[in-house]
Design a protein around this motif. Structure first.
Motif, PDB file in Angstrom:
ATOM      1  N   SER A  10       6.023  11.040  -1.835  1.00 38.06           N
ATOM      2  CA  SER A  10       4.926  11.538  -1.004  1.00 38.06           C
ATOM      3  C   SER A  10       5.449  12.351   0.168  1.00 38.06           C
ATOM      4  CB  SER A  10       4.086  10.365  -0.491  1.00 38.06           C
ATOM      5  OG  SER A  10       3.500   9.657  -1.566  1.00 38.06           O
ATOM      6  N   ALA A  11       6.619  11.983   0.679  1.00 31.85           N
ATOM      7  CA  ALA A  11       7.236  12.703   1.793  1.00 31.85           C
ATOM      8  C   ALA A  11       8.708  12.345   1.831  1.00 31.85           C
ATOM      9  CB  ALA A  11       6.561  12.350   3.115  1.00 31.85           C
ATOM     10  N   VAL A  12       9.527  13.224   2.392  1.00 31.04           N
ATOM     11  CA  VAL A  12      10.953  12.988   2.595  1.00 31.04           C
ATOM     12  C   VAL A  12      11.264  13.287   4.051  1.00 31.04           C
ATOM     13  CG1 VAL A  12      13.305  13.629   1.947  1.00 31.04           C
ATOM     14  CG2 VAL A  12      11.502  13.604   0.211  1.00 31.04           C
ATOM     15  N   VAL A  13      11.800  12.291   4.763  1.00 30.59           N
ATOM     16  CA  VAL A  13      12.112  12.421   6.181  1.00 30.59           C
ATOM     17  C   VAL A  13      13.598  12.158   6.368  1.00 30.59           C
ATOM     18  CG1 VAL A  13      11.660  11.538   8.500  1.00 30.59           C
ATOM     19  CG2 VAL A  13       9.791  11.688   6.834  1.00 30.59           C
ATOM     20  N   PRO A  16       2.198   5.046  -3.299  1.00 29.00           N
ATOM     21  CA  PRO A  16       2.956   6.155  -2.707  1.00 29.00           C
ATOM     22  C   PRO A  16       4.348   5.710  -2.276  1.00 29.00           C
ATOM     23  CG  PRO A  16       0.740   6.016  -1.790  1.00 29.00           C
ATOM     24  CD  PRO A  16       0.943   4.775  -2.586  1.00 29.00           C
ATOM     25  N   LEU A  17       5.319   6.590  -2.458  1.00 30.07           N
ATOM     26  CA  LEU A  17       6.703   6.328  -2.071  1.00 30.07           C
ATOM     27  C   LEU A  17       7.136   7.374  -1.048  1.00 30.07           C
ATOM     28  CD1 LEU A  17       9.462   4.906  -2.398  1.00 30.07           C
ATOM     29  CD2 LEU A  17       9.929   6.458  -4.312  1.00 30.07           C
ATOM     30  N   ASP A  52       0.831  -1.201   0.000  1.00 25.48           N
ATOM     31  CA  ASP A  52       0.000   0.000   0.000  1.00 25.48           C
ATOM     32  C   ASP A  52       0.866   1.252   0.000  1.00 25.48           C
ATOM     33  OD1 ASP A  52      -2.718  -1.164   0.197  1.00 25.48           O
ATOM     34  OD2 ASP A  52      -1.935  -1.971   2.068  1.00 25.48           O
ATOM     35  N   VAL A  53       2.061   1.151   0.537  1.00 26.82           N
ATOM     36  CA  VAL A  53       3.032   2.244   0.503  1.00 26.82           C
ATOM     37  C   VAL A  53       4.422   1.614   0.549  1.00 26.82           C
ATOM     38  CG1 VAL A  53       2.966   2.530   3.013  1.00 26.82           C
ATOM     39  CG2 VAL A  53       3.814   4.383   1.592  1.00 26.82           C
ATOM     40  N   VAL A  54       5.367   2.215  -0.156  1.00 25.71           N
ATOM     41  CA  VAL A  54       6.752   1.753  -0.153  1.00 25.71           C
ATOM     42  C   VAL A  54       7.606   2.819   0.521  1.00 25.71           C
ATOM     43  CG1 VAL A  54       8.766   1.173  -1.580  1.00 25.71           C
ATOM     44  CG2 VAL A  54       6.493   0.338  -2.220  1.00 25.71           C
ATOM     45  N   VAL A  55       8.415   2.389   1.472  1.00 26.85           N
ATOM     46  CA  VAL A  55       9.375   3.269   2.131  1.00 26.85           C
ATOM     47  C   VAL A  55      10.744   2.993   1.527  1.00 26.85           C
ATOM     48  CG1 VAL A  55      10.432   3.958   4.312  1.00 26.85           C
ATOM     49  CG2 VAL A  55       8.022   3.267   4.247  1.00 26.85           C
ATOM     50  N   GLY A  56      11.305   3.998   0.871  1.00 29.99           N
ATOM     51  CA  GLY A  56      12.618   3.863   0.265  1.00 29.99           C
ATOM     52  C   GLY A  56      13.669   4.529   1.130  1.00 29.99           C
ATOM     53  N   HIS A  98       1.929   6.394   7.631  1.00 28.33           N
ATOM     54  CA  HIS A  98       0.509   6.153   7.921  1.00 28.33           C
ATOM     55  C   HIS A  98      -0.389   6.944   6.986  1.00 28.33           C
ATOM     56  CE1 HIS A  98      -3.165   5.385  10.104  1.00 28.33           C
ATOM     57  NE2 HIS A  98      -3.336   6.682  10.297  1.00 28.33           N
ATOM     58  N   GLN A  99      -0.067   8.198   6.776  1.00 27.55           N
ATOM     59  CA  GLN A  99      -0.873   9.037   5.881  1.00 27.55           C
ATOM     60  C   GLN A  99      -0.792   8.542   4.444  1.00 27.55           C
ATOM     61  OE1 GLN A  99       0.773  12.906   6.628  1.00 27.55           O
ATOM     62  NE2 GLN A  99      -0.357  13.202   8.543  1.00 27.55           N
ATOM     63  N   ALA A 100       0.408   8.168   3.994  1.00 27.50           N
ATOM     64  CA  ALA A 100       0.561   7.676   2.627  1.00 27.50           C
ATOM     65  C   ALA A 100      -0.119   6.328   2.440  1.00 27.50           C
ATOM     66  CB  ALA A 100       2.050   7.564   2.276  1.00 27.50           C
TER      67      ALA A 100
END
Length: 378
Positions: free
Chosen positions: A315-318, A286-287, A255-259, A353-355
């Protein structure tokens, strides 16, 4: 084929070699031999979930084969030496039984999946396993090590190599034990974990579909699952069991990929190549980017942010700092204590969570697209 052509009564739609084809194609009845290696209890359940029937075929000389077919849940079993007309008559019976089942609003379509799947990956050496562990803790999710190249959650947290992903597949596919028995919740970790293969050489002994059925069942029971192991994504070898097939399958189903990106020019270049593979496999997923071991200088962080957002639709950069607490925890086999890294992981968990909510909505819309179920596969 010839009998149906001459006399009617149905049509053979597809000759199935790999189980994934049997789940993707549309048909009414799957005709399958008891000798097919992919015929397991979990596979039959997945076929039933799609509103289809299963006709098992066995040799009369092997009486135990019929009992095995009944045990794994096929709808009917038929001797292999029966006439073609007998098979057609069985199709009619199964189709009538299928028509009496209630209700079947989306026949031929996979049932809606319950639970979120969050895939964590990136080029090798970026620290993605540490971030996957922290996401599991921050999100209250189950954690699965699906890395078939360098599985390392067990050694990182000081866990035994058994039970593991292999024993979970045995439970889900063949009913040898239960899936819960393969999941551990260590006291020093505090959330459920399914460790990876004890030896990377076992990658050729597992199928992507088997891994994904385990992942989806854990996600259904836990509500949310973090899957570590999306490293190399190149399409190497013959489909669907190529060298990186498991990682590619997780990307498609997430559902979402964290790269995870290393905070250096070389790290960004390698990450962007990896992100292109992700976007090719799952363009609508979403990435979320986690820049690991990020520098303190705001100017350099700004350069990293500008390059990443300019090149890929993140979607976001942390940013996660280079924190010595992470190294200390790795040496001790424990979770990272409160530190700047943990605070960054809390921010990352919120973004994920949002993505994931956006990704789940997109997946639900795709799953709601009906396909007609008709005819037979064998």
């Amino acid at each position: 084929h010839r009998h149906l052509t001459d006399h009617g009564g149905g049509r053979v739609r597809q000759v199935v070699v790999e189980p994934d084809v049997a789940l993707e194609e549309s048909y009414d009845v799957l005709v399958v031999s008891v000798r097919w290696p992919a015929l397991t209890r979990a596979f039959v359940a997945d076929v039933h979930d799609r509103g289809r029937m299963v006709l098992g075929v066995f040799d009369r000389e092997e009486p135990a084969a019929r009992a095995h077919l009944v045990a794994i849940g096929v709808d009917e079993a038929l001797e292999s030496d029966q006439s073609p007309q007998a098979f057609i008559e069985e199709f009619v019976v199964l189709q009538a039984r299928r028509g009496n089942q209630t209700p079947e609003p989306d026949v031929g379509v996979a049932p809606p999946r319950r639970g979120e799947i969050i895939g964590v990956g990136g080029p090798p050496g970026t620290g993605r396993t540490e971030i996957a562990i922290q996401l599991g803790a921050r999100l209250g999710a189950a954690l699965i090590d699906a890395d078939d190249v360098a599985p390392c959650i067990a050694p990182r947290l000081g866990l035994p190599i058994e039970p593991n992903l292999r024993t979970a597949i045995e439970a889900a596919e063949h009913g040898r034990g239960t899936l819960d028995d393969s999941i551990v919740t260590p006291a020093h970790v505090g959330f459920p974990i399914l460790t990876g293969l004890p030896n990377p050489g076992a990658w050729s002994q597992i199928r992507p579909g088997e891994v994904m059925r385990v992942v989806e069942r854990v996600a259904r029971d836990a509500g949310r699952v973090v899957v570590d192991g999306l490293g190399h994504l190149e399409d190497v070898g013959s489909a669907p069991r190529g060298r990186n097939a498991v990682a590619r399958a997780v990307v498609v189903e997430s559902d979402v990929v964290v790269g995870v990106c290393m905070a250096s020019p070389v790290g960004v270049a390698r990450f962007l190549a990896w992100a292109v593979d992700v976007h090719t496999l799952a363009p609508e997923t979403p990435l979320v980017v986690a820049v690991n071991r990020a520098p303190k200088a705001r100017f350099r962080r700004g350069e990293l942010f500008a390059e990443l957002t300019r090149t890929i639709p993140a979607s976001a950069v942390v940013f996660a700092p280079d924190d010595p607490h992470v190294t200390d925890a790795a040496w001790d086999g424990r979770m990272v204590a409160k530190s700047p890294f943990v605070r960054a992981m809390t921010t990352l968990a919120t973004a994920v969570h949002q993505a994931a909510q956006v990704g789940a909505v997109a997946r639900a819309e795709r799953d709601a697209d009906p396909r007609p179920a008709f005819e037979a596969a064998s």
